[in-house]
Design a protein around this motif. Sequence first.
Motif, short mmCIF file in Angstrom:
data_model
loop_
_atom_site.label_atom_id
_atom_site.label_comp_id
_atom_site.label_asym_id
_atom_site.label_seq_id
_atom_site.Cartn_x
_atom_site.Cartn_y
_atom_site.Cartn_z
N ARG A 115 0.71 -1.19 0.21
CA ARG A 115 -0.12 0.06 -0.11
C ARG A 115 0.76 1.41 -0.09
N ARG A 116 2.11 1.25 0.88
CA ARG A 116 2.90 2.62 1.07
C ARG A 116 3.91 2.57 -0.24
N ILE A 117 4.16 1.56 -0.86
CA ILE A 117 4.95 1.70 -2.10
C ILE A 117 3.92 2.21 -3.18
N VAL A 118 2.83 1.85 -3.42
CA VAL A 118 2.01 2.25 -4.56
C VAL A 118 1.78 3.67 -4.08
N ALA A 119 1.51 4.16 -2.84
CA ALA A 119 1.18 5.49 -2.49
C ALA A 119 2.48 6.27 -2.93
N ALA A 125 -3.18 -8.58 -14.42
CA ALA A 125 -3.24 -8.93 -15.91
C ALA A 125 -3.59 -7.50 -16.62
N VAL A 126 -4.35 -7.00 -15.90
CA VAL A 126 -4.78 -5.68 -16.26
C VAL A 126 -3.60 -4.75 -16.65
N LEU A 127 -2.81 -4.57 -15.70
CA LEU A 127 -1.83 -3.76 -15.60
C LEU A 127 -0.49 -4.23 -16.44
N ALA A 128 -0.39 -5.40 -16.72
CA ALA A 128 0.56 -6.18 -17.51
C ALA A 128 0.19 -5.62 -19.10
N ILE A 129 -1.12 -6.12 -19.40
CA ILE A 129 -1.70 -5.44 -20.74
C ILE A 129 -1.42 -4.05 -20.87
N ALA A 130 -1.96 -3.11 -20.12
CA ALA A 130 -1.46 -1.82 -20.17
C ALA A 130 0.07 -1.39 -20.45
N TRP A 139 6.85 3.24 -17.02
CA TRP A 139 7.75 3.32 -15.81
C TRP A 139 6.83 3.25 -14.82
N PHE A 140 5.96 4.00 -14.84
CA PHE A 140 4.75 4.07 -13.65
C PHE A 140 4.21 2.68 -13.33
N LEU A 141 3.70 2.08 -14.64
CA LEU A 141 3.07 0.86 -14.38
C LEU A 141 4.03 -0.39 -14.09
N SER A 142 5.19 -0.27 -14.60
CA SER A 142 6.33 -1.20 -14.22
C SER A 142 6.53 -1.24 -12.71
N GLY A 143 6.72 0.07 -12.06
CA GLY A 143 6.93 0.21 -10.56
C GLY A 143 5.52 -0.34 -9.72
N VAL A 144 4.36 -0.16 -10.12
CA VAL A 144 3.07 -0.46 -9.48
C VAL A 144 3.06 -2.14 -9.72
N LEU A 145 3.61 -2.70 -10.74
CA LEU A 145 3.46 -4.11 -11.04
C LEU A 145 4.62 -4.56 -10.03
#
Length: 140
Positions: A4-8, A67-72, A82-88
């Motif tokens: 939660r904190r990492i994503v924030a 899966a949603v994030l990987a496809i995006a 870069w943002f999506l990679s960090g979140v994944l």
Amino acid sequence: MDTRRIVALLVEEAEQLIQDQVWKLEPDDRALALEAATGLRDAIRPADAQEALPQVDRLAHLRETLAVLAIALARTHGRMAWFLSGVLHALEPVLRWRALPADGGGTFGTVLPTPEEYVEAEDAVRRLQDALAKIATEPH
């Protein structure tokens, strides 16, 4: 540091980059953010509904968000990628979770997450969904 904190922190960084106009959102970024936000919202229900589900369903929903994030991620580049990679990466522990007992057999290195780990991951996805929805509607 929990998921939660990492994503924030990642969301805060993205918001700051957008505010400082370092990350100039393109129409493709906005469209992808909206599509991903919608997919995340469809996968993870509000907290009370999500927490009422059996763990196997909660885990399936969390895997769906990956899966949603990987496809995006596969459909973009630059700061959005870069943002999506960090979140994944932050949500990566979900890949090692299992909801079923091992029944004496091997588990391929998977672990049973705690109830708090489910809540943390689900909250992180909700925070991300809100951020992506905001990115999608950010003024030009």
